[in-house]
Design a protein around this motif. Structure first.
Motif, short mmCIF file in Angstrom:
data_model
loop_
_atom_site.label_atom_id
_atom_site.label_comp_id
_atom_site.label_asym_id
_atom_site.label_seq_id
_atom_site.Cartn_x
_atom_site.Cartn_y
_atom_site.Cartn_z
N CYS A 163 145.85 95.56 71.68
CA CYS A 163 146.84 95.90 70.64
C CYS A 163 146.49 95.21 69.33
O CYS A 163 146.57 95.82 68.25
CB CYS A 163 148.25 95.47 71.07
SG CYS A 163 148.92 96.49 72.38
N ILE A 164 146.06 93.95 69.41
CA ILE A 164 145.67 93.22 68.20
C ILE A 164 144.46 93.90 67.55
O ILE A 164 144.42 94.10 66.34
CB ILE A 164 145.38 91.73 68.52
CG1 ILE A 164 146.66 91.03 68.98
CG2 ILE A 164 144.78 91.01 67.30
CD1 ILE A 164 146.47 89.62 69.52
N SER A 165 143.49 94.31 68.38
CA SER A 165 142.29 94.98 67.85
C SER A 165 142.66 96.27 67.14
O SER A 165 142.09 96.58 66.07
CB SER A 165 141.31 95.32 68.97
OG SER A 165 140.90 94.17 69.59
N LEU A 166 143.57 97.04 67.72
CA LEU A 166 143.98 98.31 67.09
C LEU A 166 144.62 98.05 65.73
O LEU A 166 144.38 98.78 64.77
CB LEU A 166 144.93 99.09 68.01
CG LEU A 166 144.25 99.77 69.21
CD1 LEU A 166 145.30 100.24 70.23
CD2 LEU A 166 143.39 100.94 68.78
N ILE A 167 145.41 96.98 65.65
CA ILE A 167 146.04 96.63 64.36
C ILE A 167 144.97 96.22 63.34
O ILE A 167 145.02 96.60 62.17
CB ILE A 167 147.10 95.50 64.57
CG1 ILE A 167 148.27 96.04 65.40
CG2 ILE A 167 147.58 94.96 63.23
CD1 ILE A 167 149.24 94.98 65.91
N GLN A 168 143.95 95.48 63.83
CA GLN A 168 142.87 95.05 62.93
C GLN A 168 142.04 96.24 62.45
O GLN A 168 141.60 96.29 61.31
CB GLN A 168 141.95 94.06 63.66
CG GLN A 168 142.58 92.70 63.86
CD GLN A 168 141.74 91.81 64.76
OE1 GLN A 168 141.09 92.27 65.69
NE2 GLN A 168 141.76 90.51 64.48
N LEU A 169 141.80 97.20 63.38
CA LEU A 169 140.97 98.36 63.03
C LEU A 169 141.68 99.35 62.12
O LEU A 169 141.05 100.01 61.30
CB LEU A 169 140.55 99.10 64.32
CG LEU A 169 139.41 98.48 65.12
CD1 LEU A 169 139.35 99.11 66.51
CD2 LEU A 169 138.08 98.66 64.40
N TYR A 170 143.01 99.46 62.29
CA TYR A 170 143.76 100.49 61.57
C TYR A 170 144.97 99.91 60.82
O TYR A 170 146.10 100.35 61.01
CB TYR A 170 144.22 101.59 62.54
CG TYR A 170 143.06 102.16 63.34
CD1 TYR A 170 142.13 103.01 62.73
CD2 TYR A 170 142.87 101.84 64.69
CE1 TYR A 170 141.04 103.51 63.45
CE2 TYR A 170 141.79 102.35 65.41
CZ TYR A 170 140.89 103.18 64.79
OH TYR A 170 139.82 103.68 65.49
N PRO A 171 144.72 98.91 59.93
CA PRO A 171 145.85 98.25 59.27
C PRO A 171 146.63 99.19 58.35
O PRO A 171 147.80 98.94 58.07
CB PRO A 171 145.17 97.13 58.46
CG PRO A 171 143.77 97.59 58.25
CD PRO A 171 143.41 98.38 59.47
#
Ligand code: FE2
Ligand code: FE2
Length: 193
Positions: free
Chosen positions: A38-46
């Motif tokens: 979930c953290i990675s998805l937020i980082q990838l698609y801010p």
């Protein structure tokens, strides 16, 4: 259930019941990876506000699941072991369209997350019904409901950014691939997947 095309072999719960420390350890790291994803998805698609808003609370929830699994280990005087390679997830990750467009990879990342939630939910349901440790039945029932909600959430996020028909068509391909992968993996009681 959840559109999955292959039901888990019922013998898996019996195997898991024989290795509570190992299954809880593997489960704990599944929760940690769900948090990290979930953290990675937020980082990838801010820039994708809908996704960011939806996933922020899930980061907290998945991390609280990690703590809950640790508490179950402690209650039983069991130890959190080392993280092991998750062959299921690694095999699924290979299905993300490498040469695809950024949009295709985005959709694949969401569907991969939805699929892992769906399969976890299916396995937690089996544990909630038949694991030999009675006090874990209630624990897995609660988590089953939570992971079902997460499965739905990732599909909702996908449908926010893509046409429903596009999501449905790629989801069917993911389900077929998951069936293929699962049928090649050894049935192990020390792994959630
Ligand atoms: Fe979770
Ligand atoms: Fe989850």
């Amino acid at each position: 259930m959840l559109g999955l095309k292959l039901a888990t072999d019922p013998r898996w719960v019996n195997l898991a019941s024989l290795s509570i420390e190992e299954i809880l350890t593997d489960h704990a790291f599944c929760e940690q990876k769900a948090t990290t994803n979930c953290i990675s998805l937020i980082q990838l698609y801010p820039e994708k506000t809908f996704l960011v808003d939806k996933l922020i609370p899930i980061v907290n929830e998945e991390w609280s699941h990690f703590k809950m699994v640790l508490d179950e280990l402690k209650k039983r005087n069991l130890k959190l072991g080392k993280q092991r390679q998750d062959k299921y997830v690694v095999a699924l990750q290979n299905f993300i369209k490498k040469g695809g467009s950024p949009a295709e990879r985005f959709l694949d990342r969401l569907l991969l997350a939805a699929l892992i939630e769906a399969r976890s939910c299916e396995r937690f349901r089996l544990l909630s019904l038949d694991i030999s440790d009675d006090s874990l039945k209630h624990f897995y029932h609660k988590l089953m409901i939570s992971e079902a909600t997460h499965y739905r959430l990732f599909i909702d996020i996908a449908e926010q950014y893509f046409e429903k028909e596009v999501v449905k068509s790629r989801w069917t391909e993911w389900l077929d691939e998951e069936t293929r992968i699962l049928s090649t993996l050894e049935l192990r009681g020390d792994r959630i997947h």
